[in-house]
Design a protein around this motif. Structure first.
Motif, PDB file in Angstrom:
ATOM      1  N   LEU A 264      15.775  13.016  -2.079  1.00 29.71           N
ATOM      2  CA  LEU A 264      16.896  12.541  -2.886  1.00 29.71           C
ATOM      3  C   LEU A 264      17.998  13.577  -3.033  1.00 29.71           C
ATOM      4  N   GLU A 265      17.634  14.831  -3.131  1.00 29.85           N
ATOM      5  CA  GLU A 265      18.632  15.875  -3.377  1.00 29.85           C
ATOM      6  C   GLU A 265      19.281  16.374  -2.097  1.00 29.85           C
ATOM      7  N   TYR A 266      18.567  16.273  -0.975  1.00 30.50           N
ATOM      8  CA  TYR A 266      19.063  16.838   0.274  1.00 30.50           C
ATOM      9  C   TYR A 266      19.207  15.803   1.391  1.00 30.50           C
ATOM     10  N   TYR A 267      18.104  15.149   1.759  1.00 33.64           N
ATOM     11  CA  TYR A 267      18.119  14.353   2.978  1.00 33.64           C
ATOM     12  C   TYR A 267      19.135  13.217   2.911  1.00 33.64           C
ATOM     13  N   VAL A 268      19.162  12.492   1.787  1.00 28.39           N
ATOM     14  CA  VAL A 268      20.124  11.399   1.645  1.00 28.39           C
ATOM     15  C   VAL A 268      21.547  11.901   1.838  1.00 28.39           C
ATOM     16  N   TYR A 269      21.832  13.098   1.342  1.00 25.30           N
ATOM     17  CA  TYR A 269      23.211  13.596   1.346  1.00 25.30           C
ATOM     18  C   TYR A 269      23.607  14.297   2.639  1.00 25.30           C
ATOM     19  N   THR A 270      22.714  14.307   3.628  1.00 26.88           N
ATOM     20  CA  THR A 270      23.152  14.705   4.974  1.00 26.88           C
ATOM     21  C   THR A 270      23.869  13.546   5.666  1.00 26.88           C
ATOM     22  N   ILE A 271      23.733  12.343   5.162  1.00 28.61           N
ATOM     23  CA  ILE A 271      24.299  11.154   5.799  1.00 28.61           C
ATOM     24  C   ILE A 271      25.779  11.055   5.454  1.00 28.61           C
ATOM     25  N   ARG A 272      26.602  10.913   6.450  1.00 31.90           N
ATOM     26  CA  ARG A 272      28.053  10.980   6.259  1.00 31.90           C
ATOM     27  C   ARG A 272      28.663   9.661   5.793  1.00 31.90           C
ATOM     28  N   LEU A 273      28.006   8.547   6.016  1.00 30.32           N
ATOM     29  CA  LEU A 273      28.565   7.251   5.652  1.00 30.32           C
ATOM     30  C   LEU A 273      28.181   6.916   4.213  1.00 30.32           C
ATOM     31  N   PRO A 274      29.157   6.865   3.286  1.00 30.59           N
ATOM     32  CA  PRO A 274      28.820   6.601   1.879  1.00 30.59           C
ATOM     33  C   PRO A 274      28.061   5.296   1.662  1.00 30.59           C
ATOM     34  N   ALA A 275      28.410   4.240   2.380  1.00 26.82           N
ATOM     35  CA  ALA A 275      27.729   2.954   2.191  1.00 26.82           C
ATOM     36  C   ALA A 275      26.245   3.064   2.509  1.00 26.82           C
ATOM     37  N   THR A 276      25.902   3.852   3.524  1.00 28.42           N
ATOM     38  CA  THR A 276      24.494   4.034   3.871  1.00 28.42           C
ATOM     39  C   THR A 276      23.775   4.831   2.792  1.00 28.42           C
ATOM     40  N   ARG A 277      24.438   5.849   2.260  1.00 24.40           N
ATOM     41  CA  ARG A 277      23.832   6.602   1.158  1.00 24.40           C
ATOM     42  C   ARG A 277      23.577   5.695  -0.035  1.00 24.40           C
ATOM     43  N   ARG A 278      24.513   4.805  -0.332  1.00 18.69           N
ATOM     44  CA  ARG A 278      24.338   3.903  -1.465  1.00 18.69           C
ATOM     45  C   ARG A 278      23.133   2.983  -1.267  1.00 18.69           C
ATOM     46  N   ALA A 386      23.963  38.608  -7.934  1.00 17.02           N
ATOM     47  CA  ALA A 386      25.094  39.158  -8.683  1.00 17.02           C
ATOM     48  C   ALA A 386      26.116  38.086  -8.997  1.00 17.02           C
ATOM     49  N   ARG A 387      26.146  37.041  -8.194  1.00 16.20           N
ATOM     50  CA  ARG A 387      27.103  35.961  -8.430  1.00 16.20           C
ATOM     51  C   ARG A 387      26.524  34.882  -9.339  1.00 16.20           C
ATOM     52  N   GLY A 388      25.393  35.147  -9.930  1.00 15.20           N
ATOM     53  CA  GLY A 388      24.834  34.191 -10.859  1.00 15.20           C
ATOM     54  C   GLY A 388      24.015  33.110 -10.206  1.00 15.20           C
ATOM     55  N   GLU A 389      23.640  33.302  -8.914  1.00 20.15           N
ATOM     56  CA  GLU A 389      22.897  32.277  -8.224  1.00 20.15           C
ATOM     57  C   GLU A 389      21.400  32.541  -8.216  1.00 20.15           C
ATOM     58  N   ARG A 390      20.974  33.673  -8.721  1.00 19.11           N
ATOM     59  CA  ARG A 390      19.580  34.027  -8.564  1.00 19.11           C
ATOM     60  C   ARG A 390      18.656  33.053  -9.294  1.00 19.11           C
ATOM     61  N   ASN A 391      19.076  32.529 -10.433  1.00 20.72           N
ATOM     62  CA  ASN A 391      18.241  31.611 -11.160  1.00 20.72           C
ATOM     63  C   ASN A 391      18.213  30.227 -10.525  1.00 20.72           C
ATOM     64  N   GLU A 392      19.226  29.933  -9.715  1.00 22.87           N
ATOM     65  CA  GLU A 392      19.308  28.618  -9.100  1.00 22.87           C
ATOM     66  C   GLU A 392      18.126  28.371  -8.183  1.00 22.87           C
ATOM     67  N   TYR A 393      17.611  29.400  -7.535  1.00 21.37           N
ATOM     68  CA  TYR A 393      16.493  29.230  -6.633  1.00 21.37           C
ATOM     69  C   TYR A 393      15.294  28.653  -7.361  1.00 21.37           C
ATOM     70  N   ASN A 394      15.149  29.011  -8.625  1.00 23.69           N
ATOM     71  CA  ASN A 394      14.039  28.505  -9.391  1.00 23.69           C
ATOM     72  C   ASN A 394      14.262  27.081  -9.858  1.00 23.69           C
ATOM     73  N   GLU A 395      15.442  26.534  -9.570  1.00 18.42           N
ATOM     74  CA  GLU A 395      15.748  25.196 -10.037  1.00 18.42           C
ATOM     75  C   GLU A 395      15.889  24.190  -8.915  1.00 18.42           C
ATOM     76  N   ILE A 396      15.850  24.617  -7.635  1.00 16.69           N
ATOM     77  CA  ILE A 396      16.073  23.661  -6.564  1.00 16.69           C
ATOM     78  C   ILE A 396      15.046  23.793  -5.478  1.00 16.69           C
ATOM     79  N   VAL A 397      14.932  22.735  -4.686  1.00 15.85           N
ATOM     80  CA  VAL A 397      13.991  22.726  -3.583  1.00 15.85           C
ATOM     81  C   VAL A 397      14.399  23.752  -2.538  1.00 15.85           C
TER      82      VAL A 397
END
Length: 399
Positions: A264-278, A386-397
């Motif tokens: 849901l977070e990644y694979y669906v959003y590789t698809i370029r056609l919005p209607a197909t994602r919907r 340093a850019r504040g992304e280090r915690n993001e790894y713990n929140e995403i696949v």
């Protein structure tokens, strides 16, 4: 005047909503008038409806059907931005090469081996099929089999360029081997390619391979790369059938429960056609539990009147077949999706940087092809922190 126009830049997306055009007003002409795709109960606030992008290796939070018990969770902005830039063909990516430098194409023409292993494509296609231990533990081949316009973990592999992509798509021998490589990886995951339209189904060995895939989370990163590469090299229509299969297995049959969030977070959003994602997201919303925790519908302000008892979530939400690709329009001047270490000169994409962290925790030194680049990788990860992304790894696949 020319300099003024040339220097004008679009604003960098700064929210998940800006990155996600799936439910935008410019894409709603095919929406049923009385349809409510939000997937959000009237009794649930937007904050309560959010669900975090949890690490694929962790169990999903135990959510009850009580809105009051829901943790305040959200989608990953870094994932949304990464896929946004992919769908818009990496705005501002200007790198070019001479034809004799098209190493990805030459590899697929069996003229050069992959580096650093020294293996030719024909050897991989003829000898690696069914060798699941090799496909699982070798971490250098995937960037060569499925090239992108972004750097992966194998720093010996070149990124694609627009000119090389055009040449690749016009070369029958390269395309034949590319589809063979796709079939090879599908077999590794317990899936078989049914036809030249990209339709897929469970392979005879699906039970054993799904059990492995459910626990082998670094393969979720590989699948994201494979889907992206399909779109780059002319096989955009192959994405939806595979994504639909993974949605069905993870949501309906619980054969791949750990993959649910990645789909849901990644694979669906590789698809370029919005209607197909919907269509895919409507199907997912029908089967997602608990329903009020579904994050990927339109925001509440876009709801159009609601669905009564027994209402439909959209015709065509099942049986996704291979659609005709319609890429989204690119936006000029967008920043690249990479993080750069000024000292090392090494560039990695944001989701591959997350993979570096994942592998570092489990023994990155054992991955072939990284070698002396270890210090550079550490620099990249430190810069991300340093850019504040280090915690993001713990929140995403870790894709």
């Amino acid at each position: 005047m020319g300099n003024l126009v040339g220097s004008w830049r679009f604003k960098e997306p700064s929210t998940v909503e800006e990155c996600d055009s799936t439910w935008g007003s410019d894409s709603e002409s095919d929406e049923p008038a009385a349809e409510d795709d939000s997937g959000i109960s009237d009794s649930v606030s937007p904050a309560e409806s959010e669900r975090a992008a949890g690490h694929a290796g962790d169990s999903s939070p135990q959510l009850t059907d009580s809105p009051e018990s829901l943790p305040k969770m959200k989608r990953s902005f870094y994932a949304a931005r990464d896929l946004y830039k992919y769908r818009h063909s990496y705005p501002n990516y200007k790198k070019s090469r001479q034809p004799n430098e098209y190493r990805n194409l030459r590899f697929y023409l069996n003229k050069i081996p992959l580096v650093p292993d020294g293996i030719y494509i024909e050897e991989i296609l003829s000898k690696w099929r069914g060798d699941y231990d090799k496909l699982e533990h070798n971490h250098t081949y995937i960037q060569w089999l499925f090239p992108l316009r972004e750097q992966g973990l194998n720093f010996y592999a070149d990124e694609l360029t627009q000119d090389e992509i055009k040449e690749f798509q016009s070369t029958r021998e390269a395309k034949r081997r590319f589809l063979a490589a796709y079939s090879l990886m599908l077999d590794f995951y317990g899936v078989k390619l049914l036809d030249k339209s990209g339709n897929v189904a469970r392979a005879p060995n699906w039970q054993e391979r799904f059990q492995h895939l459910n626990e082998s989370h670094h393969n979720y990163l590989r699948i994201t790369r494979i889907l992206k590469s399909l779109g780059e090299l002319g096989y955009e229509a192959f994405k939806a059938p595979l994504v639909r299969l993974f949605l069905e297995e993870s949501l309906c049959h619980s054969t791949l429960p750990n993959m649910q969030h990645s789909v849901l977070e990644y694979y669906v959003y590789t698809i370029r056609l919005p209607a197909t994602r919907r269509r895919l997201l409507r199907y997912a919303r029908q089967h997602y539990r608990p329903a009020h925790a579904f994050l990927w519908g339109p925001p509440p302000k876009r709801r159009s009147g609601g669905v009564g008892a027994g209402g439909s979530f959209g015709a065509g939400s099942s049986g996704i077949r291979a659609p005709a690709p319609t890429p989204e329009q690119p936006r000029r001047g967008e920043e690249s999706t990479t993080s750069t270490s000024a000292g090392s000169g090494i560039i990695v994409s944001s989701h591959d940087a997350m993979m570096c962290q994942d592998l570092a925790g489990g023994g990155l030194k054992g991955c072939a092809g990284l070698g002396s680049n270890m210090a550079g990788l550490e620099g990249v990860l430190m810069l991300a922190g340093a850019r504040g992304e280090r915690n993001e790894y713990n929140e995403i696949v870790p894709l």
